[in-house]
Design a protein around this motif. Structure first.
Motif, PDB file in Angstrom:
ATOM      1  N   ILE A  86      10.718  24.773 -10.661  1.00  0.00           N
ATOM      2  CA  ILE A  86      11.648  23.691 -10.331  1.00  0.00           C
ATOM      3  C   ILE A  86      10.934  22.347 -10.401  1.00  0.00           C
ATOM      4  O   ILE A  86      11.455  21.382 -10.972  1.00  0.00           O
ATOM      5  N   GLN A  87       9.716  22.281  -9.818  1.00  0.00           N
ATOM      6  CA  GLN A  87       8.952  21.041  -9.868  1.00  0.00           C
ATOM      7  C   GLN A  87       8.643  20.648 -11.310  1.00  0.00           C
ATOM      8  O   GLN A  87       8.802  19.494 -11.704  1.00  0.00           O
ATOM      9  N   GLY A  88       8.199  21.628 -12.109  1.00  0.00           N
ATOM     10  CA  GLY A  88       7.886  21.347 -13.511  1.00  0.00           C
ATOM     11  C   GLY A  88       9.087  20.823 -14.275  1.00  0.00           C
ATOM     12  O   GLY A  88       8.978  19.880 -15.066  1.00  0.00           O
ATOM     13  N   PHE A  89      10.262  21.423 -14.023  1.00  0.00           N
ATOM     14  CA  PHE A  89      11.486  20.977 -14.694  1.00  0.00           C
ATOM     15  C   PHE A  89      11.850  19.549 -14.303  1.00  0.00           C
ATOM     16  O   PHE A  89      12.121  18.704 -15.158  1.00  0.00           O
ATOM     17  N   VAL A  90      11.860  19.275 -12.988  1.00  0.00           N
ATOM     18  CA  VAL A  90      12.264  17.950 -12.511  1.00  0.00           C
ATOM     19  C   VAL A  90      11.321  16.865 -13.025  1.00  0.00           C
ATOM     20  O   VAL A  90      11.754  15.790 -13.457  1.00  0.00           O
ATOM     21  N   VAL A  91      10.012  17.148 -12.997  1.00  0.00           N
ATOM     22  CA  VAL A  91       9.021  16.171 -13.467  1.00  0.00           C
ATOM     23  C   VAL A  91       9.246  15.842 -14.945  1.00  0.00           C
ATOM     24  O   VAL A  91       9.301  14.669 -15.339  1.00  0.00           O
ATOM     25  N   LEU A  92       9.396  16.870 -15.769  1.00  0.00           N
ATOM     26  CA  LEU A  92       9.577  16.631 -17.206  1.00  0.00           C
ATOM     27  C   LEU A  92      10.945  16.022 -17.512  1.00  0.00           C
ATOM     28  O   LEU A  92      11.060  15.158 -18.385  1.00  0.00           O
ATOM     29  N   PHE A  93      11.972  16.460 -16.787  1.00  0.00           N
ATOM     30  CA  PHE A  93      13.315  15.909 -16.991  1.00  0.00           C
ATOM     31  C   PHE A  93      13.342  14.410 -16.687  1.00  0.00           C
ATOM     32  O   PHE A  93      13.816  13.608 -17.500  1.00  0.00           O
ATOM     33  N   LEU A  94      12.808  14.029 -15.524  1.00  0.00           N
ATOM     34  CA  LEU A  94      12.798  12.613 -15.151  1.00  0.00           C
ATOM     35  C   LEU A  94      11.866  11.812 -16.049  1.00  0.00           C
ATOM     36  O   LEU A  94      12.160  10.662 -16.392  1.00  0.00           O
TER      37      LEU A  94
ATOM     38  N   LEU B 123      29.631  -2.940 -19.188  1.00  0.00           N
ATOM     39  CA  LEU B 123      29.299  -1.925 -18.186  1.00  0.00           C
ATOM     40  C   LEU B 123      29.568  -0.514 -18.692  1.00  0.00           C
ATOM     41  O   LEU B 123      28.760   0.400 -18.462  1.00  0.00           O
ATOM     42  N   LYS B 124      30.680  -0.332 -19.403  1.00  0.00           N
ATOM     43  CA  LYS B 124      31.021   0.996 -19.914  1.00  0.00           C
ATOM     44  C   LYS B 124      29.943   1.517 -20.850  1.00  0.00           C
ATOM     45  O   LYS B 124      29.491   2.665 -20.726  1.00  0.00           O
ATOM     46  N   ASN B 125      29.514   0.681 -21.795  1.00  0.00           N
ATOM     47  CA  ASN B 125      28.493   1.098 -22.756  1.00  0.00           C
ATOM     48  C   ASN B 125      27.148   1.334 -22.071  1.00  0.00           C
ATOM     49  O   ASN B 125      26.393   2.233 -22.458  1.00  0.00           O
ATOM     50  N   CYS B 126      26.837   0.528 -21.065  1.00  0.00           N
ATOM     51  CA  CYS B 126      25.580   0.713 -20.320  1.00  0.00           C
ATOM     52  C   CYS B 126      25.567   2.064 -19.615  1.00  0.00           C
ATOM     53  O   CYS B 126      24.563   2.788 -19.644  1.00  0.00           O
ATOM     54  N   ILE B 127      26.690   2.411 -18.992  1.00  0.00           N
ATOM     55  CA  ILE B 127      26.791   3.707 -18.300  1.00  0.00           C
ATOM     56  C   ILE B 127      26.685   4.859 -19.296  1.00  0.00           C
ATOM     57  O   ILE B 127      26.005   5.867 -19.037  1.00  0.00           O
ATOM     58  N   LEU B 128      27.344   4.707 -20.462  1.00  0.00           N
ATOM     59  CA  LEU B 128      27.277   5.746 -21.494  1.00  0.00           C
ATOM     60  C   LEU B 128      25.850   5.941 -22.003  1.00  0.00           C
ATOM     61  O   LEU B 128      25.422   7.077 -22.259  1.00  0.00           O
ATOM     62  N   LEU B 129      25.098   4.861 -22.142  1.00  0.00           N
ATOM     63  CA  LEU B 129      23.709   4.957 -22.595  1.00  0.00           C
ATOM     64  C   LEU B 129      22.844   5.698 -21.573  1.00  0.00           C
ATOM     65  O   LEU B 129      22.001   6.523 -21.943  1.00  0.00           O
ATOM     66  N   VAL B 130      23.062   5.413 -20.304  1.00  0.00           N
ATOM     67  CA  VAL B 130      22.309   6.105 -19.248  1.00  0.00           C
ATOM     68  C   VAL B 130      22.664   7.592 -19.231  1.00  0.00           C
ATOM     69  O   VAL B 130      21.782   8.453 -19.119  1.00  0.00           O
ATOM     70  N   ILE B 131      23.961   7.903 -19.354  1.00  0.00           N
ATOM     71  CA  ILE B 131      24.396   9.304 -19.386  1.00  0.00           C
ATOM     72  C   ILE B 131      23.776  10.025 -20.584  1.00  0.00           C
ATOM     73  O   ILE B 131      23.339  11.187 -20.472  1.00  0.00           O
ATOM     74  N   ALA B 132      23.713   9.338 -21.730  1.00  0.00           N
ATOM     75  CA  ALA B 132      23.107   9.930 -22.931  1.00  0.00           C
ATOM     76  C   ALA B 132      21.638  10.274 -22.689  1.00  0.00           C
ATOM     77  O   ALA B 132      21.161  11.332 -23.123  1.00  0.00           O
TER      78      ALA B 132
ATOM     79  N   PHE C 217      20.301  11.019 -19.778  1.00  0.00           N
ATOM     80  CA  PHE C 217      20.319  12.173 -18.881  1.00  0.00           C
ATOM     81  C   PHE C 217      20.589  13.464 -19.661  1.00  0.00           C
ATOM     82  O   PHE C 217      19.865  14.459 -19.513  1.00  0.00           O
ATOM     83  N   VAL C 218      21.644  13.447 -20.450  1.00  0.00           N
ATOM     84  CA  VAL C 218      22.089  14.662 -21.150  1.00  0.00           C
ATOM     85  C   VAL C 218      21.037  15.129 -22.149  1.00  0.00           C
ATOM     86  O   VAL C 218      20.704  16.327 -22.217  1.00  0.00           O
ATOM     87  N   LEU C 219      20.501  14.208 -22.942  1.00  0.00           N
ATOM     88  CA  LEU C 219      19.502  14.571 -23.946  1.00  0.00           C
ATOM     89  C   LEU C 219      18.246  15.134 -23.280  1.00  0.00           C
ATOM     90  O   LEU C 219      17.707  16.161 -23.704  1.00  0.00           O
ATOM     91  N   SER C 220      17.787  14.447 -22.234  1.00  0.00           N
ATOM     92  CA  SER C 220      16.605  14.920 -21.515  1.00  0.00           C
ATOM     93  C   SER C 220      16.850  16.292 -20.882  1.00  0.00           C
ATOM     94  O   SER C 220      16.006  17.194 -21.001  1.00  0.00           O
ATOM     95  N   PHE C 221      17.992  16.461 -20.237  1.00  0.00           N
ATOM     96  CA  PHE C 221      18.316  17.731 -19.580  1.00  0.00           C
ATOM     97  C   PHE C 221      18.351  18.874 -20.595  1.00  0.00           C
ATOM     98  O   PHE C 221      17.808  19.954 -20.348  1.00  0.00           O
ATOM     99  N   THR C 222      18.975  18.631 -21.737  1.00  0.00           N
ATOM    100  CA  THR C 222      19.103  19.674 -22.765  1.00  0.00           C
ATOM    101  C   THR C 222      17.740  20.091 -23.303  1.00  0.00           C
ATOM    102  O   THR C 222      17.429  21.287 -23.402  1.00  0.00           O
TER     103      THR C 222
END
Length: 312
Positions: free
Chosen positions: A99-107, A138-147, A149-154
């Motif tokens: 779990i620690q390894g995943f969170v560190v690399l994800f973030l 604001l919409k595009n900024c939020i979408l960029l942040v979500i992108a 998150f999603v790319l890193s998580f995957t």
């Protein structure tokens, strides 16, 4: 998370810094103060960005998200390091380690991608000022942040799943101060060549993607700045990017040194020192060199403190 076939290891031992373990209490105090200062500084950035309407711009929106990342990142690693220094408790369960390894690399991966997005934000602000309010809404900024998150998580999930399917039958001592997946892979009694290659490719992809975007953006920024008519305008434009460049240098330098190597076991001591820069030094310096020296942030901070005093 299930363990791999043939796995007998139920917990791992984090080696930490054995050469200086006799200075445990001193190192505990130093790292505790650095951790508290880092959390406080980054939390202040998030708080004043939300509280002050003048700082609710794309630049400070991304900065607040990045500061939140830093708080989570350091909180995933430093508390366990403090326990090692103070109490000498170096063991960590199999599941907690992954779990620690995943969170560190994800973030970490999400942070690098976010830095690339911040470079694009600076490019749009300096090179395309007329289109900036429309594109960086604001919409595009939020979408960029979500992108990010999603790319890193995957990407990181795919790697952690592969590593969790390996067999661990001893030894169980990780030559690091946290569960970095590189050293962890080398403890496996399975054939790890395919996993090592996958980890190397992922690290290279994340770093290169972020680095190429950043270099391209800043190359165009520099050309634009050099063509500005007055020295005052050039200085003002460069000052908005200088802190970002310092943080980028620290992050990219340490990450490339640690992860973009096919053999992760080489130069372990140097890897630990570079990782310490990423987990302690950089999050501590970010609030200072990135935003807290900014006059606009100083003013917002003073006004926020005044409001707190008045409310009392």
């Amino acid at each position: 998370m299930g363990t791999g076939n043939g796995t007998t290891v139920q917990e791992f031992t984090l080696e930490g810094f054995p050469a200086v373990q006799h200075l445990g209490k001193v190192l505990f105090l130093v790292h505790l103060l650095a951790y508290l200062a880092s959390i406080t500084g980054n939390a202040v950035i998030v708080t004043i960005t939300c509280a002050d309407s003048r700082l609710q711009t794309p630049m400070y929106f991304f900065l607040s998200i990045f500061s939140f990342f830093e708080c989570c990142f350091t909180s995933t690693i430093i508390p366990k390091l403090l326990v090692i220094f103070l109490l000498g408790r170096q063991t960590i369960s199999f599941v907690a380690c992954f779990i620690q390894g995943f969170v560190v690399l994800f973030l970490g991966a999400a942070g690098l991608l976010l830095m690339a997005v911040m470079s694009l934000d600076r490019y749009m602000a300096i090179c395309k000022p007329l289109h900036y309010p429309t594109i960086m809404n604001l919409k595009n900024c939020i979408l960029l942040v979500i992108a990010c998150f999603v790319l890193s998580f995957t990407l990181i999930t795919s790697l952690v799943v592969k590593v969790s399917q390996l067999s661990f039958c001893g030894p169980n001592v990780i030559p690091h101060f946290f569960c970095d997946l590189g050293p962890l892979i080398h403890l496996s009694c399975s054939d790890t060549r395919s996993v090592e290659i996958w980890a190397f490719v992922l690290a290279l992809c994340v770093l290169l993607t972020s680095l190429i975007i950043t270099i391209t953006a800043y190359s165009k920024i520099i050309v634009t700045i050099l063509h500005l008519p007055s020295a005052k305008e050039r200085q003002k434009a460069f000052s908005t990017c200088s802190s970002h460049l310092i943080v980028l240098s620290l992050m990219y330098g340490s990450c490339i040194f640690i992860y973009v190597k096919p053999k992760q076991m080489s130069r372990l001591e140097s890897n630990r020192e570079a990782a310490l820069v990423n987990t302690v030094v950089t999050p501590l310096l970010n609030p200072v060199i990135y935003t807290l020296r900014n006059k606009q942030v100083h003013q917002a901070l003073r006004e926020t403190m005044c409001r707190i005093k008045i409310s009392r």
